[in-house]
Design an enzyme around this catalytic site. Structure first.
Site, PDB file in Angstrom:
ATOM      1  N   GLY A 254      53.109  85.512  82.951  1.00 41.83           N
ATOM      2  CA  GLY A 254      53.453  84.981  82.976  1.00 41.83           C
ATOM      3  C   GLY A 254      55.224  84.716  83.687  1.00 41.83           C
ATOM      4  O   GLY A 254      56.030  83.823  83.574  1.00 41.83           O
ATOM      5  N   GLU A 296      47.457  89.684  84.800  1.00 43.27           N
ATOM      6  CA  GLU A 296      46.734  88.185  83.933  1.00 43.27           C
ATOM      7  C   GLU A 296      48.093  86.914  83.939  1.00 43.27           C
ATOM      8  O   GLU A 296      48.245  86.005  83.592  1.00 43.27           O
ATOM      9  CB  GLU A 296      46.525  88.043  82.733  1.00 43.27           C
ATOM     10  CG  GLU A 296      45.920  89.418  81.765  1.00 43.27           C
ATOM     11  CD  GLU A 296      46.204  89.493  80.608  1.00 43.27           C
ATOM     12  OE1 GLU A 296      46.643  88.659  80.009  1.00 43.27           O
ATOM     13  OE2 GLU A 296      44.924  89.554  80.255  1.00 43.27           O
ATOM     14  N   PRO A 297      48.138  86.583  85.622  1.00 42.28           N
ATOM     15  CA  PRO A 297      48.837  85.897  85.796  1.00 42.28           C
ATOM     16  C   PRO A 297      47.578  84.298  85.861  1.00 42.28           C
ATOM     17  O   PRO A 297      46.128  84.314  86.383  1.00 42.28           O
ATOM     18  CB  PRO A 297      49.236  85.548  87.336  1.00 42.28           C
ATOM     19  CG  PRO A 297      48.252  86.235  88.215  1.00 42.28           C
ATOM     20  CD  PRO A 297      47.487  87.438  86.370  1.00 42.28           C
ATOM     21  N   GLY A 298      48.675  82.869  85.501  1.00 42.09           N
ATOM     22  CA  GLY A 298      47.739  81.532  85.334  1.00 42.09           C
ATOM     23  C   GLY A 298      48.765  81.009  86.192  1.00 42.09           C
ATOM     24  O   GLY A 298      48.096  80.574  87.185  1.00 42.09           O
ATOM     25  N   ARG A 299      49.800  80.635  84.700  1.00 40.67           N
ATOM     26  CA  ARG A 299      50.403  79.041  85.753  1.00 40.67           C
ATOM     27  C   ARG A 299      50.698  79.168  87.020  1.00 40.67           C
ATOM     28  O   ARG A 299      50.528  78.563  88.121  1.00 40.67           O
ATOM     29  CB  ARG A 299      51.053  79.497  85.381  1.00 40.67           C
ATOM     30  CG  ARG A 299      53.168  78.246  85.254  1.00 40.67           C
ATOM     31  CD  ARG A 299      54.373  78.156  84.647  1.00 40.67           C
ATOM     32  NE  ARG A 299      53.778  78.572  84.002  1.00 40.67           N
ATOM     33  CZ  ARG A 299      54.144  77.284  82.201  1.00 40.67           C
ATOM     34  NH1 ARG A 299      54.186  77.120  82.750  1.00 40.67           N
ATOM     35  NH2 ARG A 299      53.856  78.176  81.135  1.00 40.67           N
ATOM     36  N   ARG A 334      53.488  68.434  78.812  1.00 37.18           N
ATOM     37  CA  ARG A 334      54.482  69.963  78.602  1.00 37.18           C
ATOM     38  C   ARG A 334      56.107  68.605  78.621  1.00 37.18           C
ATOM     39  O   ARG A 334      56.496  69.608  78.034  1.00 37.18           O
ATOM     40  CB  ARG A 334      54.428  70.396  80.554  1.00 37.18           C
ATOM     41  CG  ARG A 334      53.404  71.187  79.924  1.00 37.18           C
ATOM     42  CD  ARG A 334      52.518  72.606  80.974  1.00 37.18           C
ATOM     43  NE  ARG A 334      54.059  73.365  80.699  1.00 37.18           N
ATOM     44  CZ  ARG A 334      55.024  73.412  81.710  1.00 37.18           C
ATOM     45  NH1 ARG A 334      55.157  72.302  83.134  1.00 37.18           N
ATOM     46  NH2 ARG A 334      55.441  73.963  81.893  1.00 37.18           N
ATOM     47  N   TYR A 338      57.621  70.769  75.411  1.00 43.49           N
ATOM     48  CA  TYR A 338      58.376  71.722  75.882  1.00 43.49           C
ATOM     49  C   TYR A 338      59.955  71.684  76.436  1.00 43.49           C
ATOM     50  O   TYR A 338      60.955  71.851  77.355  1.00 43.49           O
ATOM     51  CB  TYR A 338      58.165  72.791  76.968  1.00 43.49           C
ATOM     52  CG  TYR A 338      56.557  73.158  76.341  1.00 43.49           C
ATOM     53  CD1 TYR A 338      56.461  73.715  75.449  1.00 43.49           C
ATOM     54  CD2 TYR A 338      55.583  73.430  77.570  1.00 43.49           C
ATOM     55  CE1 TYR A 338      55.004  74.223  74.978  1.00 43.49           C
ATOM     56  CE2 TYR A 338      54.196  73.771  77.530  1.00 43.49           C
ATOM     57  CZ  TYR A 338      54.267  74.489  76.291  1.00 43.49           C
ATOM     58  OH  TYR A 338      53.019  74.782  76.288  1.00 43.49           O
ATOM     59  N   CYS A 366      52.150  55.408  73.430  1.00 46.70           N
ATOM     60  CA  CYS A 366      52.741  54.659  72.771  1.00 46.70           C
ATOM     61  C   CYS A 366      53.293  56.120  71.938  1.00 46.70           C
ATOM     62  O   CYS A 366      53.728  55.669  70.933  1.00 46.70           O
ATOM     63  CB  CYS A 366      51.903  54.061  71.846  1.00 46.70           C
ATOM     64  SG  CYS A 366      52.656  52.310  71.096  1.00 46.70           S
ATOM     65  N   GLU A 367      54.785  56.253  72.946  1.00 51.90           N
ATOM     66  CA  GLU A 367      55.597  57.081  72.441  1.00 51.90           C
ATOM     67  C   GLU A 367      57.144  57.481  72.441  1.00 51.90           C
ATOM     68  O   GLU A 367      56.877  57.086  74.603  1.00 51.90           O
ATOM     69  CB  GLU A 367      54.862  58.704  72.363  1.00 51.90           C
ATOM     70  CG  GLU A 367      53.653  59.098  71.248  1.00 51.90           C
ATOM     71  CD  GLU A 367      53.925  59.402  69.703  1.00 51.90           C
ATOM     72  OE1 GLU A 367      55.188  60.018  68.990  1.00 51.90           O
ATOM     73  OE2 GLU A 367      52.984  58.932  69.138  1.00 51.90           O
TER      74      GLU A 367
END
Ligand SMILES: Cc1ncc(COP(=O)(O)O)c(C=O)c1O
Length: 438
Positions: A254, A296-299, A334, A338, A366-367
């Site tokens: 995180g 556990e780093p991902g990003r 994203r 978010y 189309c949003e």
């Protein structure tokens, strides 16, 4: 507006011809060769980030410690090869991620299986693969896994995921350790203690310790310290109640990354050192030997290594200037999901100072909400220009969809002046490949 080079991968350069290059590869050439939208990963940045965590942990934790890359940020065989080569472990959250890892030959002993609703098939697959650890989330999973392991006459090492009740200041969709969460068993209500009781009652499950992941994009160390302290206090309670001694502890991942120049710097290595210190302090205070830890780093390992490259198709001037590119929410959800912020540079003329204009970078889907960047100052883009968005390596491709029947982008890995196509762009035929005759 100066080009935010510090947000691009470590090997970014502005060439003498005023183009951006990464890993010695000119982005204008890459767009010509592979088309756009294109995702570009710089191998050197991934290796450097992984190494920084590994060394920070080695230097700051006197016990056994492993960095596990969180595959949910992005996973592919080429990436797992780097992750394995850097001696990292792996954290998977689905049988699909597990399958990619197994098929890539990733060491299963260093793989942890998370998830709040693992099915019988998921768990059976993990047992078949002889996965290192299963991180149990709930009572139903204890019963399910216990039966499956017993039927196979094996003893499966497990951790129990705790909900430590720690609030973090990040986007609401990114918090996972608060009292009201779908993840793990709550300490405060006694559910977690009941979980320990149930696991210990299963001879086919070997409880090694506890896991808590409190959220993502976290800058502040306080919630990590609080979480580690709560895990130790809980472990002491479990020891007093059942005589169970925690030998392993996973305080999650995180760690935040910077997406835009105004974000404060988040130094992952410092955060790792603080987590390690919190574990050492917790062990001392509660009378435990130092547990084996996994972070556990991902990003923070892959986000800064990735760049999304788009071609401008139209520029519409009005109340705002909308620069429409050939990708958007189908390859990067994203901003829509978010309100995530990004910045950009023009890859084909990054240092151009003419006609600097505040623009919105609009996706092609189309949003109305499909806006990749609400505001960024750029030399007024023209159709044909290339927009490069840095910090695009995590939670973009892994969340990509075929919305509007979009083709998921191609991916190249660059380094030492060479670009390797590691994922082909999808084709229209593939969009139909899974459909029946109608
Ligand atoms: C259990 C677990 N570990 C690790 C991570 C990785 O988080 P990040 O990519 O923010 O480092 C996540 C992401 O939500 C997670 O759920």
């Amino acid at each position: 507006m100066t080009v935010p080079l510090d947000l691009f991968p470590d090997t970014v350069r502005i060439t003498v011809g005023n183009t951006l290059s990464i890993g010695g590869c000119d982005l204008v050439d890459l767009a010509e060769r592979f088309g756009t939208p294109l995702y570009i990963y710089d191998a050197a940045t991934i290796v450097a980030r992984a190494g920084t965590y590994r060394e920070a942990l080695r230097a700051s934790y006197p016990g056994t410690a492993t960095v596990c890359y969180a595959a949910k940020a992005y996973v592919a065989p080429w990436l797992l090869k780097i992750v394995a080569g850097e001696s990292l472990g792996l954290d998977v959250v689905s049988a699909g991620e597990l399958h990619v890892a197994a098929a890539s030959g990733f060491p299963m002993a260093r793989t942890y299986f998370h998830g709040n609703n693992k099915s019988e098939d998921d768990l059976a697959y993990a047992l078949e693969q002889k996965i290192g650890r299963i991180v149990i989330d709930n009572q139903d999973e204890i019963a399910r896994l216990g039966l499956l392991a017993a039927a196979r006459k094996i003893t499966q090492p497990v951790l129990l995921r705790l909900a430590p009740g720690v609030e973090v200041h990040t986007h609401a969709h990114l918090t996972t350790g608060a009292p009201d969460t779908k993840f793990g068993l709550d300490i405060a209500s006694g559910a977690a203690l009941e979980g320990v009781r149930a696991i210990l009652a299963h001879p086919s499950l070997e409880l090694r310790g506890f896991h808590a992941h409190i959220g993502s994009q976290i800058r502040d160390m306080r919630p990590y310290r609080e979480s580690v302290e709560r895990i130790f206090a809980f472990a002491a309670q479990a020891r007093d109640t059942f005589g169970f001694v925690m030998r392993e502890l996973s305080p999650g991942g995180g760690y935040a990354v910077r997406y835009v120049p105004s974000d404060t710097d988040a130094k992952g290595a410092d955060m790792v050192r603080e987590v390690a210190a919190a574990v050492v302090a917790g062990a001392k205070k509660h009378g435990f030997e130092l547990p084996e830890i996994t972070i556990e780093p991902g990003r923070s390992i892959v986000a800064p290594a990735g760049v999304a490259l788009y071609r401008v198709g139209s520029v519409k001037r009005g109340e705002r200037t909308y620069v429409a590119v050939d990708g958007g929410m189908a390859d990067n959800i994203r901003p829509t999901a978010y309100a995530a912020e990004y910045t950009a540079a023009l890859a084909n003329r990054p240092s151009d100072k003419s006609d600097i204009t505040e623009v919105a970078i609009a996706g092609k889907y189309c949003e109305t909400g499909d806006i990749l960047i609400q505001k960024v100052s750029l030399p007024l883009p023209r159709p044909g220009d290339l927009v490069a968005i840095p910090v695009s390596g995590a939670y973009q491709l892994s969340m990509a969809s075929n919305y509007n029947m979009a083709l998921r982008p191609a991916v190249v890995v660059v380094g030492d002046g060479a670009a390797r196509l590691v994922r082909r762009r999808e084709t229209y035929d593939q969009l139909l490949a899974m459909e029946g005759a109608g």
